[in-house]
Structure formats: C-alpha cells, structure tokens
Design an enzyme around this catalytic site. Sequence first.
Site, PDB file in Angstrom:
ATOM      1  CD  GLU B  50      -1.715  -2.344   1.725  1.00  0.00           C
ATOM      2  OE1 GLU B  50      -0.524  -2.581   2.022  1.00  0.00           O
ATOM      3  OE2 GLU B  50      -2.635  -3.161   1.930  1.00  0.00           O
ATOM      4  CG  PHE B 112     -10.008  -9.010  11.284  1.00  0.00           C
ATOM      5  CD1 PHE B 112      -8.772  -9.441  11.755  1.00  0.00           C
ATOM      6  CD2 PHE B 112     -10.232  -9.024   9.918  1.00  0.00           C
ATOM      7  CE1 PHE B 112      -7.791  -9.887  10.888  1.00  0.00           C
ATOM      8  CE2 PHE B 112      -9.252  -9.469   9.036  1.00  0.00           C
ATOM      9  CZ  PHE B 112      -8.028  -9.907   9.527  1.00  0.00           C
TER      10      PHE B 112
END
Lengths: 156, 563
Positions: B50, B112
Amino acid sequence: MENIRRVISVIVMNESSVLARVTALFAGRGYNINSLTVAPIPDSNFSHITISTKGDKRTIEQITKQLHKLIPVLKVTEHDEMVEKEMVLVKFSANESLADISALCGAYNGGIVNVGPDIVITMVADEPVRIKHYLEAIKRFSPVEVVRGGVVAIER
Amino acid sequence: MKINGAQMVCEAIIAEGVKTVFGYPGGAIMNVYDEIYKQDGFEHILNRHEQASVHAADGYARATGEVGVAMVTSGPGFTNAVTGLATAYMDSIPLVVISGQVPLAFIGTDGFQEIDAVGISRPCTKHNYLVRELSDLPRILKEAFYIARSGRPGPVLVDIPKDITAEFGEFIYPTEVEIPTYKPSCKGNNRQIKKAVEAILEAKKPLLYIGGGTVLSNASVDVKEFAKITQIPAVETLMARGVMGHSNPLLLGMLGMHGNYSSNMAMSETDLVISLGARFDDRVTGKLSEFAKYAKVIHVDIDPANIGKLVDVDYPIVGDIKNVVESLIAQIKDRVDTAKYEDWRNILDNYNNLHPQSYQDSDEIIKPQWAIERIGKLVGEDAIITSDVGQHQMWAAQHYPFDRARQWINSGGLGTMGFGFPAALGAKKGCPEKTVINITGDGSILMNMQELVTASEYKIPVINLILNNNYLGMVRQWQTFFYEKRYSSTDLSYQPNFKALAESCGGIGYDVTTKEEFDNAIKDAIKQDRVAFINVSINRLENVLPMVPAGGALYNMILEHKD
C-alpha cells in the site's frame, strides 16, 4: 521573545472530531493549552471554542494561522480586547464559617449554590486574574475540592 | 436509479477525470473493488504494497499536476499508506486516498483490521473524513478532490465503513463545492504587491528564492519571464529544480545544505529576498540568524501560515504564485532598470568561477556525479527523473540538467526512502511518452523493490539507476564528518544480486562497472518495454559536496574533504 498569555476564540463547524483536530494541532506543534472550553453556538451549525494559551508573539501568530488552516474552522479571533470570564466551583467542609465563605464568594460574583450535611458548594464567575485572587483567598477555609471551568471570552 | 456506495466511489473517480488508480484490496474495501471490476472508466494498478500505491499516486500527481488517487483497505492497509500520506503532505501534493473501514457498528470495538484512520492521519493530511451516512458520500468525495487540489494542495483521506459502500442510495455528484469555512485566497493583495515592486526597484542585490510552490502553481513560465525582465538572479530549492531551466544564465543553482557556493553566498549577501513558494526549510536556511542576514524579505505564499513562521517578513503576500508573479510583471516591466543589478550579477559570477559545482572524475571507477551528468546528456529533457533519498538524490539535484518544472520528482520534505520507484511508476502512467528514470541508491531501492512485480505485470518500463556504493551513503557521510568514522549500521555490503533480482520479477538487469557499459545499459534499457535495474558500481566513499553542516551558516560550506 517574551511569553504572553492570550485567549483565542475559534468558531468551528459543529461536526464530529473537530475538537480533536484543534487539540491535536496544539499537541503536534508543541503549543500550550492553559484551558479550553467548547459549546455549540445557539441556532447554528457552529461551535465556539475558547482556548487560553501562552507563547511568544511568533508562536501566538502561528497558532492562529494554523488553526485557520483547519478546514472546519470558520473564524479565529485573538486580541486583548476580550471580555473574559471563568467559573469555579469549590467544595468546603460545612464546619467552616458559612457567612464568611458566602461573603467572600459574593465579592467575586457568586455565592453558595448547594449545602449538604457535611459540605457546602460555592460558585463564582469572574475575570481570570480575579479568579486567581479568589483561589488564594479561599485557602484559609481549607477547600476540599476545586473545579475550574476554563476561560470563556467574547469580543468587546 | 439507486446505486451502492462502492459504485458512487467509482463514479466520482470517473467524474473527476482520473485515468489511473493505484491500490491494494482487502476485506473492508472489497465492495469498492467489486465495482472497480465491473467498470471501465479508469484503470486500476495493483501495487504490491500500500505504501507504493500512495507513492505511485503521488508520482502521478507530481508529473501531471492532476489529483492522484490511491485505494487501500482498513487496518494494516491504511497504516501502510501513512508514509505515503505524510510524504505527500510535506510536499503539498494533491491526493485523494480512499480507505476501507470496518462497518459502522464495529467502530470502537477493536474489530478485525480496525484502526482509527482519521485519528492517525490527522497530522499528515490536509483534511480527512470518516463517512457516517451514505447520503454524505457524494458531497464528501467532491469536497475531497476540491480540497486536495485547491489552495495549498495536499492529500485528503476518505475513510469509508464497509456497510456504507454496500448500502444503496440516490447518487447525484455535486457540480459545486460549498464549504463555508474553506476559502483559500489566491489573488494577492494589490497594495502589498505594489510595496513589493517598490522594494525590488530600490534593492541593489535582489535574489529570487524559488520554491516548490512555483511548480505546484504551474508558474514556471511566469517566474522565468519575471527573471528575464528584471535580470534578477535566482536560486532554486530542491523542490523547485527545473523551474528556471539549467541553462538559464540567471540561475545560480540550488541553495541549502548541499547547495552550490554561489547560491549560498548569494543568499548570504542579498539585500532583498524574493521568496516565491518556498518555506524556509531548515535544510535550506542553515542557521536562521545568519540566513539572508542583510536582506529584507518579500514572501509570496498561498499558505499564510508559512509567512513569518521562521523568518520575519517585510512584504507578506498571500496568494497563488502564478497570479502574484503576473501582477509583479505587469507593474515592474516598464520601470525596472536591469543595469542596476549588474554589479550584483558580476559578484555572483565571480563566486561561481571561484567555486563552481564540480567533482573529481575518474578513469578507474564510475563517479556518481558523472553518471548523472551522463544520463542528462543521453536523455536530458525527454526524461522524468524521480529519486529516492540520500546521496544519490543530492547528486541528482546538483548535476542533472533539468529543463522544466515537473521533470524532477522527489520526496523533499519528509525524505522518504523507497519513494522513487513507485513514484516513477505513477509518473510513467501519467506521462507515458516520457522516459522515466528513478535515480536511487542501494539502500533506498530495497525499500519498495516489490514494485518490480507491479511494473512487470502492467508493463510500466521505468529504469532504476542504482548508484551502488555498498553503503547507506548519506548517513555514512555524516559518520565520516561528525562521528569519527564509526560506521554504525551503514555498511550495506551484504546485498542482493540486483540483476538477477530484476530478472526474477520479469524485468531486465544490468551490472555496470565502466563508462562504456553504462552508456550501453542506459541505451538498451530505454529501448526495452520492461522495467530495468541498472546496478552501477560507484566509488564507495564519495561525499556530497559542498555541504553546510546542520545548523551552520550557509556561508560556511565544506567545499572539499580530504582524508
């Protein structure tokens, strides 16, 4: 450069995390916050934040400019022509002289606001410098707890 | 017709004219990736990290002047993107980064891949949004692009919970932006401009101090015109290389820590600094109390907070550089006497003759400065040069013959190693007709080397020129100068086979030790339609000179270093 005390008024859009943006700016750039108050402005989408801070001239100028850069900030006002007030709540033991405490609070625009079996609670609202004097003066009555409200200010 | 939030994101990207989006999918952003799969309005490039996605969008933005777009998922996807955001923020690069977030009901539950993205990115974005209602999404997307590109540009993060990208609603993309609290001023106060003109006419030793804001404002032509009309000499910051053009007789060079002698002396002796989109960074000023000590200061900047932040300014002008310089030209062109500054120009010419930007070439081994000058000769104006961070970056800034703005792309403010390769991919996607070369080092290139795979998959033929000295060179140089040669963790002798590494990922590799091999490798790599690593062995202990030690005065330069 000499440190000066300043009260800065910030009008912000009343949206989530806007206060975090303001305080994070102070923390991230190492500016000082003496007190901070915030409340919505009636009948509008804006809130009014009042920050009491200190720093040298360049720092104060940077604070106002950096605040203004935040997207949800509408207006930043910083000058010494402000009417400033601060509120303080103090808890005393009911064994102290209530008449003396009441008279003292009266001199600082306040009085006794609550009396219980063991304690009394007082409220005063005055200029920050007079609040400082008041807090000195009440020491003789052994205050149990002091809660300061932070400075609010309005342009003259 | 009702569409879902994910499709709204795609429609907004298309409406903004974005042709290429860089990103990496994951759980919380999957709805958007599903819509990306179905549309053909823009291309999506799957980087392999990323951070690289954001740098690639950044390189795209710097090369084209358009807003770059990157897309990441929540949690680690977002935290990986933070370095990219911070890099763009420090250099005022317009980006819109879209991140997925856990569904609204899970926010605050340590779900999560949940992380407080707006909280983390607050100090490294111009603005950020957490979308809480689908009905806000079209407006927020429109505002994000507007805020990113207007005023002082910068990255904007839009964090979108997964249930919002799934929800259906009416989509009308706004045509206008109405943010009552955001009104950047672009025009420049005319009274201030008049005063500045008088100051310029009165000055004997004026100096143009050109910063990256000139590039962002697309004001290169105007600044050159202003310099030509007035015959006022100029220095460029690292971020402004290329604005004046290397052959411009008025350009002294780059100033600052690794600036050339005449530029730093000019700043030390000038009586009027005309700062155009520069921000008096510590790597430029050295010791502040000695910086431009004899000068009055005109400071033109679109960000009022930059003015007076570090130095006292006599003529503050808040505005867009292009607008302000146009006004300056209009008001000064019939009044200026260019002969007035002739003595000043002569003084500076003498300084330049005394200590020109130079280096000791060698027949035995390739010198990094030679390598950079050589690429300049071989590709010159045709190339876009990106760089990583360190010695190679400074040599490139010093020695490459930059001809135009946006030809030089580097992480100046944050100094992000690993920026150059993904930024090169973005620049190449934005300007496919240009040869794109990332000048890098053996330290930096490893920080985003996974992009070899991206470059190969999408056939983005950028060239990585690795100036390999088996050292983390800039830190090693400081250790030599200031830490009595204790080379703590800077010896990078243990390294990959760069040629094989490139080839294992579908690229082409070259090992270069002679000047002849160098020429052949460059010429061959340009012809290839593949990503290239050119691993150039340079002498290990070359230093970047001149150098102003950190915190020293600009006029106290280390001009040569002898062991």
